[in-house]
Enzyme design. Structure first.
Site, PDB file in Angstrom:
ATOM      1  N   LYS A  52       0.837  -1.232  -0.008  1.00 39.64           N
ATOM      2  CA  LYS A  52      -0.133   0.092   0.171  1.00 39.64           C
ATOM      3  C   LYS A  52       0.590   1.483  -0.031  1.00 39.64           C
ATOM      4  O   LYS A  52       0.529   2.568  -0.568  1.00 39.64           O
ATOM      5  CB  LYS A  52      -0.752  -0.186   1.242  1.00 39.64           C
ATOM      6  CG  LYS A  52      -1.888  -1.088   1.130  1.00 39.64           C
ATOM      7  CD  LYS A  52      -3.009  -0.748   0.098  1.00 39.64           C
ATOM      8  CE  LYS A  52      -4.262  -1.493   0.228  1.00 39.64           C
ATOM      9  NZ  LYS A  52      -5.178  -1.171  -0.822  1.00 39.64           N
ATOM     10  N   SER A 309       1.008  -9.962  -0.219  1.00 43.74           N
ATOM     11  CA  SER A 309       0.830  -8.693  -0.528  1.00 43.74           C
ATOM     12  C   SER A 309       1.054  -7.789   0.758  1.00 43.74           C
ATOM     13  O   SER A 309       0.787  -6.764   1.040  1.00 43.74           O
ATOM     14  CB  SER A 309      -0.670  -8.301  -0.856  1.00 43.74           C
ATOM     15  OG  SER A 309      -1.706  -9.011  -0.168  1.00 43.74           O
TER      16      SER A 309
END
Length: 415
Positions: A52, A309
């Site tokens: 992110k 992720s």
């Protein structure tokens, strides 16, 4: 190349002022297990332990370039997006106001505050994320800030594409397959946009949590739709509605390439990677590895990249993860057992247990009955088939029992 690929390369180069590329590592354990050449793109090793940071950096950088006087940025997030925004606010020395639900675990609040330091303010508003989001957007308009979307933003998508840029730079040839987790779609849209140009022969697999299949729902409807109810266990990817911009990129994905991962099965992957490889993954970070079993026949002998992720795992959740993994794999079950109220009844039951069976829970539910008492019993064993042997013995002895392992309502009250 095209404009998007050129921009993705330039964007990735600018990120080096903030952090080094995340590692792309061949995983020998998974490669041997699936008879394939499996690599992990370790986004769990970024400075904020998720990808992110990439989208937040690119979006904030472009806003600052176009409007140098903009020094207030606002977001709503209970996890990785908040931490990425906080880190980038400190990097650019701008103000950030981060809205989080009141129910956000303290660990995530503390990490966000650590990354942002004096540059950020955290506001805890709302029991549910929708309330938090509405409060953040209202404040942003009133205060003249810039709202940083977690995924449905062209600059965020562009920033996430840097995952693919780094991936190809580290390989001596294109991968046969890339497996991507999907929540709001920012990561998958960015990676797809770059690989479509630079490695069009690479097959893309998209993985959603079963309790938050927003891409699957959108593909069925032909447009983004809102899921009525989601399971928030995979908090980094359980999104009720995929982004409009991200779906525009993903709308042609074939059904066979969009896979659903059951939440309990994800727990098995988290434990396996922790115990075998020492890799800490959050539920969303384990999605890409979790579907390798389903893809076994398709990946044999091929080079496969799994994007892990995120690694923001709260270890207070570990008992829950272990419990759910054991129940999914069939080595832990719960029963309500009707126990005769006579001397020796408990001993008779205990003698039915096998050498690998272990009692994990034993609780009388009703002690006042004259002839029988109901018992909640949790059993762990080494192999699922051991339960078949035990149940055969219980049937022969005419014990009355009920398996409540997968009874959601009873489990919530009793387990």
């Amino acid at each position: 190349m095209n404009d998007f690929a050129d921009t993705a390369l330039a964007t990735t180069a600018r990120m080096r002022a903030l952090f080094a590329p995340t590692p792309l590592q061949r995983n020998d354990f998974l490669s041997a297990k699936y008879d394939a050449d499996i690599w992990l793109k370790r986004e769990d090793l970024s400075p904020v332990r998720s990808y992110k940071i990439r989208g937040a950096f690119n979006a904030m950088r472009k806003v600052r370039t176009d409007n140098p006087d903009q020094d207030l940025f606002v977001c709503a997030s209970a996890g990785n997006h908040a931490q990425g925004v906080a880190f980038v606010c400190r990097h650019f020395d701008v103000r950030g106001v981060i809205f989080m639900p009141v129910t956000t675990p303290q660990q995530k609040i503390t990490k966000t505050r650590t990354f942002g330091g004096d540059n950020i303010e955290i506001r805890l508003i709302g029991d549910y994320f929708d309330d938090t989001l509405a409060a953040a957007q209202d404040y942003c308009v009133q205060a003249g800030g810039h709202f940083l979307s977690p995924f449905d933003d062209a600059d965020v998508i562009e920033g996430q594409s840097s995952v693919a840029v780094e991936m190809l730079a580290d390989l001596d040839g294109p991968p046969d397959m890339v497996i991507l987790p999907v929540g709001g779609g920012g990561l998958s849209a960015g990676v797809k946009s770059y690989l479509d140009v630079m490695s069009p022969e690479t097959e893309l697999i998209y993985v959603e949590p079963q309790g938050g299949a927003s891409l699957t729902a959108a593909l069925a409807a032909g447009e983004p739709v809102t899921i009525d109810r989601i399971d928030s266990f995979v908090d980094g990817a359980a999104v009720a509605r995929i982004g409009q911009r991200t779906f525009a990129v993903l709308k042609n994905a074939s059904a066979e390439n969009v896979l659903l991962a059951p939440e309990d099965r994800i727990c098995m992957t988290i434990l396996e990677m922790l115990n075998v490889e020492g890799i800490v993954l959050e539920p969303a970070g384990a999605l890409s590895i979790n579907v390798l079993d389903e893809l076994r026949d398709r990946i044999q002998g091929k080079r496969v990249v799994c994007v892990t992720s995120g690694g923001n795992f709260d270890f207070e959740r570990l008992p829950e993860v272990k419990e759910r993994a054991q129940r999914y794999s069939g080595v832990k079950k719960y029963y309500i057992l009707r126990m005769p109220q006579r001397p020796g009844a408990l001993r008779d039951f205990l003698q039915m247990l096998g050498p690998d069976d272990d009692i994990a829970r034993f609780e009388y539910l009703k002690k006042s009955a004259r002839n029988y008492g109901s018992v909640l019993i949790g059993l762990e064993t080494s192999a699922p088939q051991n339960f078949d042997l035990l149940l055969a013995k219980l049937d022969q002895a005419e014990f009355i029992y009920r398996d409540i392992t997968n009874d959601t309502i009873l489990a919530e009250f009793l387990i």
